[in-house]
Write an enzyme that holds these catalytic residues in place. Structure first.
Site, PDB file in Angstrom:
ATOM      1  N   LYS A 128      -6.998   5.277  12.907  1.00  0.00           N
ATOM      2  CA  LYS A 128      -7.881   4.110  13.037  1.00  0.00           C
ATOM      3  C   LYS A 128      -7.805   3.510  14.450  1.00  0.00           C
ATOM      4  O   LYS A 128      -8.762   2.910  14.927  1.00  0.00           O
ATOM      5  CB  LYS A 128      -7.521   3.062  11.981  1.00  0.00           C
ATOM      6  CG  LYS A 128      -8.032   3.410  10.582  1.00  0.00           C
ATOM      7  CD  LYS A 128      -9.535   3.144  10.478  1.00  0.00           C
ATOM      8  CE  LYS A 128     -10.043   3.321   9.065  1.00  0.00           C
ATOM      9  NZ  LYS A 128     -11.466   3.004   8.933  1.00  0.00           N
ATOM     10  N   TYR A 148      -2.702   7.144   9.135  1.00  0.00           N
ATOM     11  CA  TYR A 148      -3.927   6.351   8.951  1.00  0.00           C
ATOM     12  C   TYR A 148      -4.080   5.345  10.081  1.00  0.00           C
ATOM     13  O   TYR A 148      -5.135   5.254  10.722  1.00  0.00           O
ATOM     14  CB  TYR A 148      -3.875   5.635   7.589  1.00  0.00           C
ATOM     15  CG  TYR A 148      -4.949   4.590   7.393  1.00  0.00           C
ATOM     16  CD1 TYR A 148      -6.245   4.939   7.035  1.00  0.00           C
ATOM     17  CD2 TYR A 148      -4.654   3.231   7.549  1.00  0.00           C
ATOM     18  CE1 TYR A 148      -7.229   3.970   6.851  1.00  0.00           C
ATOM     19  CE2 TYR A 148      -5.624   2.257   7.364  1.00  0.00           C
ATOM     20  CZ  TYR A 148      -6.918   2.630   7.021  1.00  0.00           C
ATOM     21  OH  TYR A 148      -7.874   1.665   6.843  1.00  0.00           O
ATOM     22  N   GLU A 174      -3.802  -2.468   9.848  1.00  0.00           N
ATOM     23  CA  GLU A 174      -2.756  -1.429   9.895  1.00  0.00           C
ATOM     24  C   GLU A 174      -2.495  -0.981  11.338  1.00  0.00           C
ATOM     25  O   GLU A 174      -1.453  -0.388  11.627  1.00  0.00           O
ATOM     26  CB  GLU A 174      -3.164  -0.216   9.054  1.00  0.00           C
ATOM     27  CG  GLU A 174      -2.922  -0.392   7.574  1.00  0.00           C
ATOM     28  CD  GLU A 174      -1.446  -0.513   7.208  1.00  0.00           C
ATOM     29  OE1 GLU A 174      -0.687   0.426   7.486  1.00  0.00           O
ATOM     30  OE2 GLU A 174      -1.051  -1.550   6.655  1.00  0.00           O
ATOM     31  N   THR A 197      -8.746  -1.958  11.305  1.00  0.00           N
ATOM     32  CA  THR A 197      -7.824  -2.451  10.283  1.00  0.00           C
ATOM     33  C   THR A 197      -6.576  -3.111  10.852  1.00  0.00           C
ATOM     34  O   THR A 197      -6.094  -2.733  11.928  1.00  0.00           O
ATOM     35  CB  THR A 197      -7.388  -1.275   9.381  1.00  0.00           C
ATOM     36  OG1 THR A 197      -6.233  -1.656   8.632  1.00  0.00           O
ATOM     37  CG2 THR A 197      -7.022  -0.037  10.185  1.00  0.00           C
TER      38      THR A 197
HETATM   39  P1  NDP Z   1     -12.652   2.928  -0.091  1.00  0.00           P
HETATM   40  O1  NDP Z   1     -11.546   3.909  -0.098  1.00  0.00           O
HETATM   41  O2  NDP Z   1     -12.960   2.135  -1.324  1.00  0.00           O
HETATM   42  O3  NDP Z   1     -14.019   3.680   0.310  1.00  0.00           O
HETATM   43  C1  NDP Z   1     -14.025   4.675   1.281  1.00  0.00           C
HETATM   44  C2  NDP Z   1     -15.406   5.298   1.328  1.00  0.00           C
HETATM   45  O4  NDP Z   1     -15.396   6.352   2.299  1.00  0.00           O
HETATM   46  C3  NDP Z   1     -15.850   5.950   0.006  1.00  0.00           C
HETATM   47  O5  NDP Z   1     -17.237   5.776  -0.133  1.00  0.00           O
HETATM   48  C4  NDP Z   1     -15.527   7.416   0.245  1.00  0.00           C
HETATM   49  O6  NDP Z   1     -16.291   8.305  -0.530  1.00  0.00           O
HETATM   50  C5  NDP Z   1     -15.906   7.531   1.700  1.00  0.00           C
HETATM   51  N1  NDP Z   1     -15.323   8.688   2.372  1.00  0.00           N
HETATM   52  C6  NDP Z   1     -14.026   9.035   2.461  1.00  0.00           C
HETATM   53  N2  NDP Z   1     -13.886  10.147   3.204  1.00  0.00           N
HETATM   54  C7  NDP Z   1     -15.135  10.518   3.579  1.00  0.00           C
HETATM   55  C8  NDP Z   1     -15.658  11.583   4.338  1.00  0.00           C
HETATM   56  N3  NDP Z   1     -14.868  12.528   4.860  1.00  0.00           N
HETATM   57  N4  NDP Z   1     -16.998  11.653   4.527  1.00  0.00           N
HETATM   58  C9  NDP Z   1     -17.822  10.723   3.977  1.00  0.00           C
HETATM   59  N5  NDP Z   1     -17.383   9.682   3.240  1.00  0.00           N
HETATM   60  C10 NDP Z   1     -16.059   9.589   3.050  1.00  0.00           C
HETATM   61  O7  NDP Z   1     -12.403   1.942   1.138  1.00  0.00           O
HETATM   62  P2  NDP Z   1     -12.808   0.396   1.322  1.00  0.00           P
HETATM   63  O8  NDP Z   1     -14.179   0.198   0.856  1.00  0.00           O
HETATM   64  O9  NDP Z   1     -11.704  -0.454   0.801  1.00  0.00           O
HETATM   65  O10 NDP Z   1     -12.731   0.252   2.907  1.00  0.00           O
HETATM   66  C11 NDP Z   1     -13.872   0.509   3.729  1.00  0.00           C
HETATM   67  C12 NDP Z   1     -13.417   0.832   5.133  1.00  0.00           C
HETATM   68  O11 NDP Z   1     -12.692  -0.275   5.665  1.00  0.00           O
HETATM   69  C13 NDP Z   1     -12.492   2.018   5.266  1.00  0.00           C
HETATM   70  O12 NDP Z   1     -12.794   2.650   6.487  1.00  0.00           O
HETATM   71  C14 NDP Z   1     -11.112   1.409   5.319  1.00  0.00           C
HETATM   72  O13 NDP Z   1     -10.236   2.253   6.009  1.00  0.00           O
HETATM   73  C15 NDP Z   1     -11.398   0.136   6.080  1.00  0.00           C
HETATM   74  N6  NDP Z   1     -10.550  -0.997   5.812  1.00  0.00           N
HETATM   75  C16 NDP Z   1     -10.355  -1.401   4.507  1.00  0.00           C
HETATM   76  C17 NDP Z   1      -9.604  -2.523   4.255  1.00  0.00           C
HETATM   77  C18 NDP Z   1      -9.372  -2.998   2.872  1.00  0.00           C
HETATM   78  O14 NDP Z   1      -8.444  -3.808   2.678  1.00  0.00           O
HETATM   79  N7  NDP Z   1     -10.166  -2.595   1.884  1.00  0.00           N
HETATM   80  C19 NDP Z   1      -8.992  -3.300   5.367  1.00  0.00           C
HETATM   81  C20 NDP Z   1      -9.299  -2.790   6.681  1.00  0.00           C
HETATM   82  C21 NDP Z   1     -10.046  -1.688   6.873  1.00  0.00           C
HETATM   83  P3  NDP Z   1     -15.862   8.700  -2.046  1.00  0.00           P
HETATM   84  O15 NDP Z   1     -16.361   7.562  -2.912  1.00  0.00           O
HETATM   85  O16 NDP Z   1     -16.602   9.970  -2.246  1.00  0.00           O
HETATM   86  O17 NDP Z   1     -14.381   8.825  -2.062  1.00  0.00           O
HETATM   87  P1  GDR Z   2      -2.239  -1.074   2.511  1.00  0.00           P
HETATM   88  O1  GDR Z   2      -2.591  -1.337   0.971  1.00  0.00           O
HETATM   89  O2  GDR Z   2      -1.282   0.013   2.702  1.00  0.00           O
HETATM   90  O3  GDR Z   2      -1.880  -2.420   3.086  1.00  0.00           O
HETATM   91  O4  GDR Z   2      -3.643  -0.564   3.065  1.00  0.00           O
HETATM   92  P2  GDR Z   2      -1.829  -0.949  -0.361  1.00  0.00           P
HETATM   93  O5  GDR Z   2      -2.404  -1.811  -1.418  1.00  0.00           O
HETATM   94  O6  GDR Z   2      -1.818   0.525  -0.589  1.00  0.00           O
HETATM   95  O7  GDR Z   2      -0.306  -1.400  -0.052  1.00  0.00           O
HETATM   96  C1  GDR Z   2       0.019  -2.741   0.258  1.00  0.00           C
HETATM   97  C2  GDR Z   2       1.521  -2.891   0.282  1.00  0.00           C
HETATM   98  O8  GDR Z   2       2.033  -2.749  -1.048  1.00  0.00           O
HETATM   99  C3  GDR Z   2       3.165  -1.891  -1.020  1.00  0.00           C
HETATM  100  N1  GDR Z   2       3.350  -1.266  -2.322  1.00  0.00           N
HETATM  101  C4  GDR Z   2       2.540  -0.378  -2.904  1.00  0.00           C
HETATM  102  N2  GDR Z   2       1.350   0.141  -2.488  1.00  0.00           N
HETATM  103  C5  GDR Z   2       0.717   1.015  -3.317  1.00  0.00           C
HETATM  104  N3  GDR Z   2      -0.471   1.508  -2.951  1.00  0.00           N
HETATM  105  N4  GDR Z   2       1.263   1.405  -4.504  1.00  0.00           N
HETATM  106  C6  GDR Z   2       2.465   0.917  -4.944  1.00  0.00           C
HETATM  107  O9  GDR Z   2       2.940   1.283  -6.013  1.00  0.00           O
HETATM  108  C7  GDR Z   2       3.129  -0.022  -4.109  1.00  0.00           C
HETATM  109  N5  GDR Z   2       4.280  -0.718  -4.228  1.00  0.00           N
HETATM  110  C8  GDR Z   2       4.409  -1.466  -3.143  1.00  0.00           C
HETATM  111  C9  GDR Z   2       2.848  -0.909   0.094  1.00  0.00           C
HETATM  112  O10 GDR Z   2       4.039  -0.242   0.510  1.00  0.00           O
HETATM  113  C10 GDR Z   2       2.244  -1.843   1.132  1.00  0.00           C
HETATM  114  O11 GDR Z   2       3.236  -2.441   1.882  1.00  0.00           O
HETATM  115  C11 GDR Z   2      -4.874  -1.189   2.675  1.00  0.00           C
HETATM  116  C12 GDR Z   2      -5.974  -0.128   2.715  1.00  0.00           C
HETATM  117  O12 GDR Z   2      -7.145  -0.675   2.161  1.00  0.00           O
HETATM  118  C13 GDR Z   2      -6.260   0.300   4.137  1.00  0.00           C
HETATM  119  O13 GDR Z   2      -7.416   1.134   4.156  1.00  0.00           O
HETATM  120  C14 GDR Z   2      -6.531  -0.944   4.978  1.00  0.00           C
HETATM  121  O14 GDR Z   2      -6.772  -0.569   6.305  1.00  0.00           O
HETATM  122  C15 GDR Z   2      -5.352  -1.903   4.890  1.00  0.00           C
HETATM  123  O15 GDR Z   2      -5.167  -2.269   3.535  1.00  0.00           O
HETATM  124  C16 GDR Z   2      -5.596  -3.182   5.691  1.00  0.00           C
END
Ligand code: NDP
Ligand code: GDR
Length: 366
Positions: free
Chosen positions: A162, A158, A136, A134
Site C-alpha cells: 500500500k 500489505y 497500516e 491506509t
Molecule cells: P474488502 O476486502 O471488503 O473489498 C476488497 C474489494 O477488492 C472486493 O471487491 C474484492 O473483490 C476486490 N479485489 C480484491 N482483489 C482484487 C483483484 N485482484 N482484482 C479486482 N478486484 C479485487 O475491502 P474494503 O472494502 O474494506 O476496503 C476497500 C479498500 O480500502 C481496500 O483497498 C482496502 O485495502 C482499503 N482500506 C480499507 C480499510 C478498512 O478499514 N476497511 C482502511 C484503509 C484502507 P471480491 O469481492 O471478488 O473479493
Molecule cells: P487490520 O484489521 O489488520 O487493522 O486491517 P483486522 O480487523 O484484521 O485486525 C485488527 C487488529 O485486531 C487484531 N486481532 C485480530 N484480527 C483478526 N483479523 N482476527 C483475529 O482473530 C484477531 N485477534 C486480534 C489484529 O492482530 C489487529 O491488530 C484492516 C483492513 O481493513 C486493512 O485493509 C486496512 O488497511 C486496515 O484495517 C486499516
C-alpha cells in the site's frame, strides 16, 4: 446537466457497496469492476443492481482484475470515467503474510496499472483518481496521533504494498499534473465488513454463541488498539476528496481509540451477555455468566491469529479533513457496535431456525 461517470474498483467489497449507493444517490452513472468467481460475489450490491436492459439503469458491472492491465485499460477506455475510486485490494493484513507476492501485484502494481491507463489513454485532464491508502502504512508508529505528515513504517506485506500505491499516486500527481489523491483511512467497519476482520468476527461469533450455535470465539492479540469508524461515513470522505480545487492527501479517522478487548466487551454488552475476564497474554479468557451463576469459557486466545509483525496501536488525527473537506464522522463507536451486533444476531437467529427445523421453518414464517 451532464451526469458524472464514476468507476469503482472493488465494488463488491464493503466500501465499494457503500460508495456505489452513495454515488447513485448523487445521480452518478456508476461502473464497477468485479472479478470472475465460481460463485456469485455481488451480494453486497445486489440491492442496487437493475436489469441492464432497462433504459434508466445507472449501475454497470465489468469483469476485470487488478493484476490484468489489459482488462483495466479496456474498461477505462470504454467507460471514460470522470472519477476512478481504486478500492480493489487483497485487503487482509494477516493473509498478506501468506500471499505476499500476490498482495504486491494487486495492491502495489494494481494502482500503477490504473494510473498508467489514465495517462496512456490521454485522460489525465479528465479523470480524477482516488487511491485507498491506509493507516497500516504507519505500522510501527512514529508519532501519536498519526497525521498526513507522520513518517511511515509499514509492518506487513500489505502495508508495504500500500505504501507503493501511496507514493505512485503522489508521483503521478507531481509528474503529470493528474488529479490524484490518497485517502489515508483508518479502520472502518459495518455490517458489510468481511467476516474475518476482527470486529465482524467478534459480532458474528458472540451472536452465535448467545444462541448456542458456536462454543467459543478465538482471537489473537486483544491488546491491539485501533481507531474504528463506520464505512458509511468514510465513503463520503472519499467522494469529497475528489471534489476539491486541488488534489491532496487526507487522514480519515475518528480520533478515538479502543482495544480489541474493548470491542468484545462493547459487543457483549449490546447482546446482554455478562462476561467475566481472567488471565492475561495467551492465557486470557472470558467466561459467560448465566442467570443461574454458571460459567463457561466463550472467549480465548489462539496464537494462530498472532501476526509475524503486529501493528500495536493506531490513532488518527482527522483535523485536516475536518478543516478542508468539512468532513466529520457522524456514527459513534457505540452505534457502530450496536448496528453490527443487531445485524449478526438476526442472521444467527435465521441459522438457529434452520438448524433446528430445516429450511421449511423459514417458509412457515413467511
Ligand atoms: P474488502 O476486502 O471488503 O473489498 C476488497 C474489494 O477488492 C472486493 O471487491 C474484492 O473483490 C476486490 N479485489 C480484491 N482483489 C482484487 C483483484 N485482484 N482484482 C479486482 N478486484 C479485487 O475491502 P474494503 O472494502 O474494506 O476496503 C476497500 C479498500 O480500502 C481496500 O483497498 C482496502 O485495502 C482499503 N482500506 C480499507 C480499510 C478498512 O478499514 N476497511 C482502511 C484503509 C484502507 P471480491 O469481492 O471478488 O473479493
Ligand atoms: P487490520 O484489521 O489488520 O487493522 O486491517 P483486522 O480487523 O484484521 O485486525 C485488527 C487488529 O485486531 C487484531 N486481532 C485480530 N484480527 C483478526 N483479523 N482476527 C483475529 O482473530 C484477531 N485477534 C486480534 C489484529 O492482530 C489487529 O491488530 C484492516 C483492513 O481493513 C486493512 O485493509 C486496512 O488497511 C486496515 O484495517 C486499516
Amino acid at each position: 446537466m451532464n451526469q458524472k461517470v464514476a468507476l469503482i474498483t472493488g465494488i463488491t467489497g464493503q466500501d465499494g457497496a457503500y460508495l456505489a449507493e452513495f454515488l447513485l444517490d448523487k445521480g452518478y452513472i456508476v461502473h464497477g469492476i468485479r472479478r470472475r468467481a465460481s460463485l456469485f460475489n455481488t451480494d453486497r450490491i445486489d440491492h442496487l443492481y437493475q436489469d441492464p436492459h432497462l433504459p434508466d439503469t445507472r449501475l454497470f458491472l465489468h469483469y476485470g482484475d487488478m493484476t490484468d492491465s489489459s482488462s483495466l485499460v479496456r474498461i477505462i477506455q470504454q467507460v471514460q470515467p470522470d472519477e476512478i475510486y481504486n478500492l480493489a485490494a487483497q485487503s487482509h493484513v494477516h493473509v498478506s503474510f501468506e500471499e505476499p507476492e500476490y498482495t504486491a501485484n494487486s495492491d502495489a502494481v494494481g494502482p500503477l496499472r490504473i494510473l498508467e491507463a489514465i495517462r496512456l489513454l490521454g485522460l489525465q485532464k479528465k479523470t480524477r483518481f482516488y487511491q485507498a491508502s491506509t493507516s497500516e502504512m504507519y505500522g510501527q508508529v512514529q508519532e501519536i496521533p498519526q497525521k498526513e505528515t507522520t513518517p511511515f513504517y509499514p509492518r506487513s506485506p500489505y502495508g508495504v504494498a500500500k505504501l507503493y500505491g501511496y507514493w505512485i499516486t503522489v508521483n503521478y500527481r507531481e509528474s503529470y499534473g493528474m488529479y490524484a489523491c490518497n485517502g489515508i483511512l483508518f479502520n472502518h467497519e459495518s455490517p458489510l465488513r468481511g467476516e474475518t476482520f476482527v470486529t465482524r468476527k467478534i459480532t458474528r461469533a458472540l451472536s452465535r454463541i448467545k444462541l448456542g450455535l458456536q462454543n467459543c470465539l478465538y482471537l489473537g492479540n486483544m491488546d491491539s488498539l485501533r481507531d474504528w469508524g463506520h464505512a458509511k461515513d468514510y465513503v463520503e470522505a472519499q467522494w469529497l476528496m475528489l471534489q476539491q480545487d486541488t488534489p491532496e492527501d487526507y487522514v480519515i479517522a475518528t480520533g478515538v481509540q479502543y482495544s480489541v478487548r474493548d470491542f468484545v466487551k462493547a459487543a457483549a454488552k449490546e447482546l446482554e451477555m455478562t462476561l467475566r475476564w481472567e488471565g492475561s497474554g495467551v492465557d486470557e479468557k472470558a467466561y459467560l455468566v448465566d442467570t443461574a451463576g454458571g460459567e463457561r469459557v466463550v472467549v480465548a486466545v489462539d496464537p494462530r491469529y498472532f501476526r509475524p509483525a503486529e501493528v500495536e496501536t493506531l490513532l488518527g488525527d482527522p483535523s485536516k479533513a475536518k478543516k478542508q473537506l468539512g468532513w466529520e464522522p457522524k456514527i459513534s463507536f457505540e452505534e457502530l457496535v450496536r448496528e453490527m451486533t443487531r445485524e449478526d444476531l438476526v442472521t444467527a437467529q435465521r441459522d438457529e431456525l434452520v438448524k433446528g427445523h430445516g429450511y421449511k421453518a423459514l417458509n412457515a414464517h413467511e
